[in-house]
Design a protein around this motif. Sequence first.
Motif, PDB file in Angstrom:
ATOM      1  N   ARG A  26       0.825  -1.210   0.000  1.00 12.61           N
ATOM      2  CA  ARG A  26       0.000   0.000   0.000  1.00 12.61           C
ATOM      3  C   ARG A  26       0.856   1.255   0.000  1.00 12.61           C
ATOM      4  NH1 ARG A  26      -1.257   0.069   4.808  1.00 12.61           N
ATOM      5  NH2 ARG A  26      -2.885   1.622   4.735  1.00 12.61           N
ATOM      6  N   HIS A  27       2.118   1.111   0.266  1.00 11.93           N
ATOM      7  CA  HIS A  27       3.000   2.272   0.354  1.00 11.93           C
ATOM      8  C   HIS A  27       3.758   2.420  -0.952  1.00 11.93           C
ATOM      9  CE1 HIS A  27       2.361   0.606   4.375  1.00 11.93           C
ATOM     10  NE2 HIS A  27       2.224   1.873   4.712  1.00 11.93           N
ATOM     11  N   HIS A  28       3.795   3.634  -1.444  1.00 13.41           N
ATOM     12  CA  HIS A  28       4.427   3.799  -2.743  1.00 13.41           C
ATOM     13  C   HIS A  28       5.559   4.824  -2.732  1.00 13.41           C
ATOM     14  CE1 HIS A  28       4.791   3.429  -7.015  1.00 13.41           C
ATOM     15  NE2 HIS A  28       5.057   4.710  -7.001  1.00 13.41           N
ATOM     16  N   TYR A  29       6.687   4.448  -3.314  1.00 15.09           N
ATOM     17  CA  TYR A  29       7.775   5.399  -3.559  1.00 15.09           C
ATOM     18  C   TYR A  29       8.681   4.823  -4.621  1.00 15.09           C
ATOM     19  CZ  TYR A  29      10.904   2.277  -0.967  1.00 15.09           C
ATOM     20  OH  TYR A  29      11.648   1.194  -0.559  1.00 15.09           O
ATOM     21  N   GLU A  30       9.376   5.664  -5.342  1.00 20.52           N
ATOM     22  CA  GLU A  30      10.474   5.210  -6.199  1.00 20.52           C
ATOM     23  C   GLU A  30      11.730   5.902  -5.697  1.00 20.52           C
ATOM     24  OE1 GLU A  30       9.832   5.394 -10.426  1.00 20.52           O
ATOM     25  OE2 GLU A  30       7.820   4.548 -10.234  1.00 20.52           O
ATOM     26  N   ILE A  31      12.818   5.173  -5.660  1.00 23.40           N
ATOM     27  CA  ILE A  31      14.027   5.685  -5.006  1.00 23.40           C
ATOM     28  C   ILE A  31      14.524   6.955  -5.723  1.00 23.40           C
ATOM     29  CG2 ILE A  31      15.823   4.381  -6.271  1.00 23.40           C
ATOM     30  CD1 ILE A  31      15.861   4.258  -2.530  1.00 23.40           C
ATOM     31  N   VAL A  37      13.669 -11.913   4.651  1.00 24.99           N
ATOM     32  CA  VAL A  37      13.494 -12.642   3.390  1.00 24.99           C
ATOM     33  C   VAL A  37      12.221 -12.199   2.662  1.00 24.99           C
ATOM     34  CG1 VAL A  37      14.838 -14.637   4.106  1.00 24.99           C
ATOM     35  CG2 VAL A  37      12.377 -14.607   4.554  1.00 24.99           C
ATOM     36  N   MET A  38      11.644 -11.086   3.090  1.00 27.43           N
ATOM     37  CA  MET A  38      10.460 -10.512   2.436  1.00 27.43           C
ATOM     38  C   MET A  38       9.295 -11.506   2.342  1.00 27.43           C
ATOM     39  SD  MET A  38      11.286  -7.435   2.131  1.00 27.43           S
ATOM     40  CE  MET A  38       9.979  -6.690   1.164  1.00 27.43           C
ATOM     41  N   CYS A  39       9.092 -12.285   3.404  1.00 26.56           N
ATOM     42  CA  CYS A  39       7.900 -13.137   3.446  1.00 26.56           C
ATOM     43  C   CYS A  39       6.680 -12.297   3.767  1.00 26.56           C
ATOM     44  CB  CYS A  39       8.069 -14.247   4.477  1.00 26.56           C
ATOM     45  SG  CYS A  39       8.160 -13.662   6.188  1.00 26.56           S
ATOM     46  N   GLU A  40       6.888 -11.127   4.321  1.00 29.92           N
ATOM     47  CA  GLU A  40       5.826 -10.159   4.620  1.00 29.92           C
ATOM     48  C   GLU A  40       4.827 -10.693   5.646  1.00 29.92           C
ATOM     49  OE1 GLU A  40       5.031  -9.783   0.443  1.00 29.92           O
ATOM     50  OE2 GLU A  40       5.840  -7.764   0.356  1.00 29.92           O
ATOM     51  N   LEU A  41       5.248 -11.670   6.457  1.00 29.39           N
ATOM     52  CA  LEU A  41       4.361 -12.157   7.519  1.00 29.39           C
ATOM     53  C   LEU A  41       4.154 -11.077   8.578  1.00 29.39           C
ATOM     54  CD1 LEU A  41       5.590 -15.853   7.886  1.00 29.39           C
ATOM     55  CD2 LEU A  41       3.285 -15.120   7.239  1.00 29.39           C
ATOM     56  N   CYS A  42       5.160 -10.234   8.796  1.00 35.56           N
ATOM     57  CA  CYS A  42       5.007  -9.161   9.784  1.00 35.56           C
ATOM     58  C   CYS A  42       3.981  -8.133   9.303  1.00 35.56           C
ATOM     59  CB  CYS A  42       6.353  -8.494  10.075  1.00 35.56           C
ATOM     60  SG  CYS A  42       7.218  -7.860   8.629  1.00 35.56           S
ATOM     61  N   ASP A  43       3.925  -7.930   7.972  1.00 37.03           N
ATOM     62  CA  ASP A  43       2.941  -6.992   7.426  1.00 37.03           C
ATOM     63  C   ASP A  43       1.528  -7.471   7.751  1.00 37.03           C
ATOM     64  OD1 ASP A  43       5.298  -6.122   6.342  1.00 37.03           O
ATOM     65  OD2 ASP A  43       4.618  -6.082   4.269  1.00 37.03           O
ATOM     66  N   VAL A  44       1.338  -8.803   7.644  1.00 35.87           N
ATOM     67  CA  VAL A  44       0.022  -9.375   7.930  1.00 35.87           C
ATOM     68  C   VAL A  44      -0.305  -9.232   9.412  1.00 35.87           C
ATOM     69  CG1 VAL A  44      -1.375 -11.473   7.815  1.00 35.87           C
ATOM     70  CG2 VAL A  44       0.331 -11.026   6.050  1.00 35.87           C
ATOM     71  N   ALA A  45       0.738  -9.380  10.239  1.00 35.49           N
ATOM     72  CA  ALA A  45       0.504  -9.401  11.685  1.00 35.49           C
ATOM     73  C   ALA A  45       0.216  -8.024  12.260  1.00 35.49           C
ATOM     74  CB  ALA A  45       1.721 -10.009  12.383  1.00 35.49           C
ATOM     75  N   GLU A  65      -1.631  -2.079  12.952  1.00 36.72           N
ATOM     76  CA  GLU A  65      -1.575  -0.676  12.521  1.00 36.72           C
ATOM     77  C   GLU A  65      -1.208  -0.541  11.047  1.00 36.72           C
ATOM     78  OE1 GLU A  65      -2.415   1.964  14.082  1.00 36.72           O
ATOM     79  OE2 GLU A  65      -2.566   1.337  16.180  1.00 36.72           O
ATOM     80  N   LEU A  66      -1.076  -1.667  10.350  1.00 42.17           N
ATOM     81  CA  LEU A  66      -0.745  -1.687   8.912  1.00 42.17           C
ATOM     82  C   LEU A  66       0.553  -0.948   8.604  1.00 42.17           C
ATOM     83  CD1 LEU A  66      -4.345  -1.022   7.536  1.00 42.17           C
ATOM     84  CD2 LEU A  66      -3.262  -3.228   7.996  1.00 42.17           C
ATOM     85  N   ILE A  67       1.551  -1.161   9.457  1.00 42.61           N
ATOM     86  CA  ILE A  67       2.838  -0.457   9.288  1.00 42.61           C
ATOM     87  C   ILE A  67       3.638  -1.008   8.100  1.00 42.61           C
ATOM     88  CG2 ILE A  67       5.098  -0.097  10.398  1.00 42.61           C
ATOM     89  CD1 ILE A  67       3.628   0.181  13.067  1.00 42.61           C
TER      90      ILE A  67
END
Lengths: 212, 530
Positions: A92-97, A159-167, A170-172
């Motif tokens: 949901r977060h967007h940026y380009e370096i 390893v970018m499993c993104e399990l923390c994103d799910v957990a 606050e949708l951090i």
Amino acid sequence: MSSTITDADRQQVVTLTINGVTVSVNKGMTLVEAAWHAGISRVTSVGCLEGVCGSCRVMLGRGKEVTVGLACQTFVEAGIEVVFLPAASAPRHHYEIDDFQDGWDIHARFHEIFPEASRCRHCHGCVRSCPKGIAVEDGIALAAAGRYRDAGETFIECVMCELCDVACPELIAPAHVGLFCRRVTAHFHLRPPNLIFRLEAIRQSRMEPDHE
Amino acid sequence: MNKGVPLAEALALYHRAADRAPAPVLADIDTLLNAYHPDHARSSAIKLTVGVNAGDECQRDLADLLQAETFIDEANLAGAPVTDVDVLVVGGGGAGCAAALTASEQGARVLLATKLRLGDSNTVMAEGGIQAAIDPEDSVQCHIQDTLRGGHYGGDPALVAAMAGDGPDVLRWLINLGMQFETTPGGDLQTRRAGGMSVARLVYCRDYTGLEMMRVLREAVIQHRSIEVWEQSPVVELLSNEHGQKCVGAVVTSLIDGQVRIVRTRSVILATGGLGRLHLNGFPTSNHLGATGDGLVLAYRIGAKLRDLDSFQYHPTGLVNTPHLSGKLVTEAVRAAGAVLLNGNARRFIDELQPRDVVCAAIVRECAEGRGVDINGQRVGVWLDTPHLEQSQPGLLEKQFPNLMTRTRVSGIDPRAEPLLVYPTLHYQNGGAVIDANGATTVPGLFAAGELAGGIHGRNRIMGNALLDIISFGRRAGIAATATRDRGPKKVTLEHVNRLRRALTLAGMPMSRRSPQVLPPYAAKGLWNH
């Protein structure tokens, strides 16, 4: 030695469920091997088989306790309920370096992109969900305080499993915060003299008139 | 095969603290390779019968896939939804992401289709590092020479020169995208020397170099405004113009719902990686699940010339004593850091920093001649002497090889206390699609980058050149694929498929086998029913 123990283990049979299907497999198998062995359909989220690609996300039920993990790093256990999770949806977060013109306003930009990062309620959901044992919460606190180098270092094994994103309630999106921190650190601060010297030497040799 | 030294006996002979004698001098490399390298095993290679490489040597299992029927015919395409893009990139590893990012930098509309998840690739598993000539004692010329020599002079000097020359700028590009590397206290990029290098040229990020590269590239692609990504979407056939002479698109299917889609393009960049999961010659593999050689099949069927199809790299140090990690790698960097190889009699038998094919053949020789370590008559290997390394440089393993330590910890093994049992594992496809310095194949509109492409590493790749190869040629293909500004395809056909089908019929070849493989059989059960 562990190899002989493992060989003996593989003679024993354990019964568990994978995606709702009851399967009986040899002890010592990983959950991925068990899913293959039992012919469980729709298991497409398998990648490196050594715990670095973060694809084989599973939810693990042991009685009332529910945890998450990586299927290629988890061995079968009697009675465990395993559900292979679908891949994470687009961030949901967007940026380009290349959007960042200089490093002086990076703190403001970070909080624009990840406004939730300063709202951590210290529930430890991210820490408990991380299959790599990363101190995710500490990393987020460092990032929110603008300490991007240290924050990024916290996520070195991510390893970018993104399990923390799910957990995260606050949708951090902690995995993406961690990667942001690592990326801006290199983008703004990694200026190695030996590389810069060689790049300049190559540029000058290309400018010589007799260069083909 | 002679039985080796039983495990208990070998452990009794092994002493961590004993001094390590110098490795014996190798008399004749060619004799060793011819006798013991798996490429030279009897009946490994056959001659291809149909296609542009007819008459060339090709590994037997791969030949079966190259000379096979497709999954797709005209009926599958009727009514399939059509997507138009400028550039289709096939493959979501390092080469595919580099190509997609570069093509979009040039203003192209890019679609990246990948069989599994974006980033699921061999790139993410590369541990050791990436080569670039940045040290004061080093030069691009020296990098070229090492690469050619390591490949037994089988590589194309123009391609090698292109790649080596790109090295420093590839690092700059990666750093700009946000990739970190190890640095010295003075801020220089840290370099180290590995097998086949005459000077220190390997830059790295602990033993997570590929992971660090891949997560940065993956994030950059996901976040990019003009790159669309289709995951779980293997390409199962290319599309040609009405003469079957130019690549004008691809047929993409879905592992989720089986839907067939047509993609029409100006250019297709194949970046599908290698084929370790075909388990050539019965070997275990270090490779990612998706490494089934799909790109070679697609390229060959549309008429692209391939090369060196009988030459593969078997990495010397695949893990043996952990069944679920069988064939997984211990990075060569551990040997570069000083760990030696010991046979079942606890003796060194080869200079550990010889090129990979030589070390591999030496390990096969030790085991074949009964000097390996034998586990219950089922598995055999040699020792990688990590405890001695730990003793001479305490803390080094934990500090520089956290990935190895984490992985072995899961299996209850501590490399600091006990040596690791290793045996060669199928690691890399040395050959592949013939390309020029722009990544163009011999078929117009079709480009190839990364492990799929051939001609760079000759008959043996040296460490750290894979990560450089994928970015160097990924970027080159990304630029070249957007340079052709024709008006795009008028008609997309399967004419090239019909051509190969006719050739197979004329040659009396069986038409029962279909390819590409997409997934290995053990993973495909219940998942991918053709």
